[in-house]
Structures are given as structure tokens and as C-alpha cells.
Design an enzyme around this catalytic site. Structure first.
Site, PDB file in Angstrom:
ATOM      1  N   SER A 299       1.041  -1.206  -0.133  1.00 54.44           N
ATOM      2  CA  SER A 299       0.172  -0.013   0.148  1.00 54.44           C
ATOM      3  C   SER A 299       1.382   0.969  -0.132  1.00 54.44           C
ATOM      4  O   SER A 299       1.040   0.939  -1.275  1.00 54.44           O
ATOM      5  CB  SER A 299      -0.919  -0.047   1.019  1.00 54.44           C
ATOM      6  OG  SER A 299      -1.969   0.767   0.828  1.00 54.44           O
ATOM      7  N   ASP A 310      10.933   4.505  -9.904  1.00 55.28           N
ATOM      8  CA  ASP A 310      10.536   5.113 -10.923  1.00 55.28           C
ATOM      9  C   ASP A 310      10.822   6.455 -11.167  1.00 55.28           C
ATOM     10  O   ASP A 310      11.820   6.672 -12.261  1.00 55.28           O
ATOM     11  CB  ASP A 310       8.947   5.077 -11.122  1.00 55.28           C
ATOM     12  CG  ASP A 310       8.157   4.036 -12.075  1.00 55.28           C
ATOM     13  OD1 ASP A 310       8.254   2.668 -11.157  1.00 55.28           O
ATOM     14  OD2 ASP A 310       7.308   3.832 -11.387  1.00 55.28           O
ATOM     15  N   LYS A 324      -0.784  -4.007  -3.391  1.00 52.86           N
ATOM     16  CA  LYS A 324      -1.903  -3.259  -3.127  1.00 52.86           C
ATOM     17  C   LYS A 324      -1.851  -2.048  -3.625  1.00 52.86           C
ATOM     18  O   LYS A 324      -1.485  -1.270  -3.524  1.00 52.86           O
ATOM     19  CB  LYS A 324      -2.070  -3.282  -1.604  1.00 52.86           C
ATOM     20  CG  LYS A 324      -3.313  -2.997  -1.055  1.00 52.86           C
ATOM     21  CD  LYS A 324      -3.325  -2.813   0.033  1.00 52.86           C
ATOM     22  CE  LYS A 324      -5.116  -2.333   0.699  1.00 52.86           C
ATOM     23  NZ  LYS A 324      -4.606  -1.000   0.685  1.00 52.86           N
TER      24      LYS A 324
END
Length: 395
Positions: A299, A310, A324
Site C-alpha cells: 500500500s 520510477d 496493493k
């Protein structure tokens, strides 16, 4: 009143009646729509079926019936009907546990438990000043039972919930250390769990473990970073291996402190325009970074890991994360119960959804503790920490 006045009066009266009727129609339509919306689930047929089931239970069930328990089960079933394991109904008692995850406060023995490959419940961490510390529990101890109930006979969350309760109450804990089994009386006490712990490792490399993203995590993080900077930190390890998530806002605020100007995360929420969160150019943690992740990293912790990966601002080490990629909205009802419903999805800076997929680390490395499990945990015997130090030193 002459003819013209009567005509004007009648015209005005007619206009007023038309307006009143129009308003009445609008109100009636709104009421009907509200009633229809309210009864989409509780249709007359559904109400009749619930009544029939209730009567049959009361007429035939052999033991005593707690109507309150039946009602709570009905509320839970309504949320379970969504088929979404993250949308849940919590009873007032369960809601206390739910809220403690956000506040970081609860009454219990003050230890983090996990399950090993053999299915045994193991002490992962003991908090300072806790009842667990007072009775001598250590990392690596095997928890056998509480008040005679075997820890391995139930889900870890159920057993953990049993160890919590009203302050001052106690239970008998049975644990095993090596070949020796011990029993101790544990008195539950209020524990405030810091969500951030930190220390300086060798070569000026800082280590920050974030166990969850709660309401206090941001301020705890700032204090930790300032302390490490005062000691001359030149590289940072973030340990999220046991972080199951928490408050998304908290993770975003910390990432804004770490990343230069870049995308953090985007959220797609029901009934709202998409929300995009970017870090600004005011602050950045300008040093080599490594992030430790595992299958329990979930999460909000995955939002953190994905933002670092990224944006090529650090190296992820460990196992693929949990996966999640949804967020929940919670409502506390008047009786103290809580309903939590999935109402959004999040996307990484690269626009990907990691839901049910997880995040692959840059370096896949199985965990291997090189020290003695019977002694206190030492980061310098943790092979994943050692790999992180190696990576940071190579930058």
C-alpha cells in the site's frame, strides 16, 4: 375589486400555484430518488428474507442467541458481498484496533509478532518500556500460547488482537527459547509505538526503518533525518520490509522531502477528478539511497518504493512487494463502528498499477541473518542491509 384587478389577481394566483406545484414535484422526485437509492439493497424482498432467517434461527438454534452478534455479522456480510477484501466493517471493539494502526497507540504487551516458515509465531521486535520487555521477551522467542490458547491455532491477526485489551488486565504467556519453555504473566499497558526508528551505521550510512505510515510518521521522520544529518550522514537506507502501509498523505509528505521535482503518485478516486501529487524543488535528499522491500511491503509503502524506483532516485533490494494498489475511505459511525470501503486506485510515476502485481526490486536478494537469532537484532548481520551498504558505497 374591478375586472382587471380580479384578472391580475387570478393570474398571479395561478402562477403561484404552478410554481408551488413545480417545487413540490421536484421535492417529491428527490425524495423518491433518495428512497430508491436507500432501498437498492434493502428491498422489501430482502427485508422479508432477513426476517424469515432471523425467525428460523431463533426457533431452531440450540444454544443461546446474541442478537447483537447476529446484527454485527449482517453488517460484515454486507461489506463482504463486495468481494473486496479491503472493504470491511469493523465492530466498535475491532475499530479500536483499526484506529491504533493510524495513531500508533494501543494497550497490549508491546511486541511485533510474525510467522516463520514452520508456522510458528515468533517475536520480531520488543519495544522499549513495554510489558514484553519487562517479562524478558527477546527477538526470536517462539510464542506458544496465551491463556492456554495455542498461537498457531488461529490467524496471527486474531492472536495479536487477543494479546491487546484493557489497560491493567493480564494474561499468561507461554513461550519457547531454544529447548526451554517458560510461562510469564503479562500485564497489558498503553504502548505508543514509534513508526520511525533510526541509527547511524558504519561509513556514515544512515538507517531508517519505517514500520507504518501513521499520523506521526512525518514528524518522526524529520527528527530522524535531522539527527543523522547532524552526525554527517552521506547515504541512506530505508527499511520498509515490514511496512504494510497506512496513511497515503504521510508517505507523500515524506517523499516530498526526499525527491527533487518529480511525480510521486496519481490517484483515481470515485466521484472526483484524478489527483496528481508531485514533489517540489524546495527540498531533496541529495545522497545515495537504498530501499529494503519484501512481500510484506504494501500500500502506502509501495507508493514510497515505486516513487523512488520510477524516478531512479535509489535502489530497491529484497523481494517483490505485496501488490496493493487501491486506497480506502473510512467512516466512523455513531456507535463507534467503522466502515472502510475501497474508493480509489493509485498509479506509480510511470503510470502503472501495481495492484495484485507488486513491485520487482532492482536487486533480488533472499533474506539471511548472519548473526545469532537468540541475541538482539543487529543490522550489521543482516545480509540485505549489508548489500545496501555495498550499493551506497559504490555510488
Amino acid at each position: 375589486m374591478d375586472y382587471n384587478e380580479k384578472k391580475t389577481y387570478r393570474k398571479g394566483l395561478l402562477t403561484g400555484l404552478i410554481i408551488a406545484l413545480t417545487i413540490a414535484c421536484i421535492l417529491m422526485t428527490a425524495i423518491l430518488l433518495f428512497v430508491y437509492r436507500s432501498s437498492e439493497v434493502l428491498t422489501p424482498r430482502a427485508k422479508a428474507k432477513v426476517a424469515a432467517l432471523s425467525n428460523y434461527i431463533q426457533d431452531n438454534y440450540i444454544d443461546d442467541i446474541d442478537v447483537g452478534d447476529l446484527q454485527e455479522g449482517m453488517y460484515k456480510g454486507l461489506l463482504e458481498g463486495l468481494g473486496d477484501k479491503y472493504s470491511k466493517y469493523y465492530t466498535p471493539e475491532e475499530a479500536e484496533e483499526f484506529n491504533s494502526d493510524v495513531t500508533g497507540e494501543f494497550c497490549g504487551m508491546g511486541a511485533i509478532l510474525t510467522v516463520n516458515d514452520a508456522g510458528e509465531v515468533v517475536v520480531l521486535k520488543v519495544y522499549d518500556g513495554s510489558s514484553a520487555q519487562e517479562v524478558g521477551l527477546r527477538r526470536g522467542d517462539i510464542i506458544v500460547a496465551a491463556d492456554g490458547t495455542l498461537a498457531s491455532s488461529m490467524e496471527l491477526s486474531e492472536f495479536t488482537a487477543y494479546t491487546k485489551g484493557e489497560e491493567g488486565t493480564s494474561f499468561t504467556l507461554t513461550y519457547r527459547r531454544g529447548n526451554e519453555t517458560n510461562q510469564v504473566k503479562v500485564t497489558r499497558k498503553k504502548v505508543t509505538i514509534p513508526s520511525v526508528t533510526h541509527k547511524m551505521l558504519e561509513d556514515g550510512i544512515g538507517y531508517i526503518e519505517i514500520s507504518e505510515f501513521s499520523k506521526n510518521t512525518y514528524s518522526e521522520y524529520i527528527a530522524a533525518v535531522n539527527d543523522l544529518k547532524a552526525q554527517g550522514v552521506r547515504g541512506m537506507i530505508f527499511d520498509l520490509r515490514f511496512n504494510g502501509g497506512g496513511l497515503v498523505d504521510s508517505a507523500i509528505k515524506i517523499l516530498d522531502e526526499i525527491l527533487p521535482k518529480s511525480r510521486i503518485v496519481s490517484l483515481q478516486m470515485k466521484g472526483q477528478s484524478d489527483m496528481v501529487f508531485d514533489s517540489d524543488d524546495e527540498k531533496a535528499l541529495n545522497m545515495p539511497i537504498a530501499v529494503l522491500v519484501s512481500g510484506r511491503t504494501a500500500s502506502a509503502a509501495e507508493i514510497f518504493a515505486a516513487a523512488i524506483k520510477d524516478n531512479n532516485y535509489g535502489t530497491l533490494i529484497g523481494y517483490k512487494t505485496f501488490g496493493k494498489g487501491v486506497v480506502q475511505k473510512s467512516l466512523t459511525l455513531q456507535d463507534g463502528s467503522v466502515v472502510s470501503v475501497t474508493n480509489g486506485k493509485y498509479y506509480t510515476p510511470n503510470g502503472e498499477s501495481i495492484h495484485k502485481k507488486g513491485i520487482e526490486p532492482d536487486i533480488q536478494l533472499e533474506f539471511d541473518y548472519l548473526g545469532n537469532n537468540m541475541e538482539a537484532y543487529n543490522e550489521m548481520y543482516d545480509n540485505q542491509v549489508l548489500k545496501a551498504i555495498e550499493i551506497i558505497n559504490s555510488k
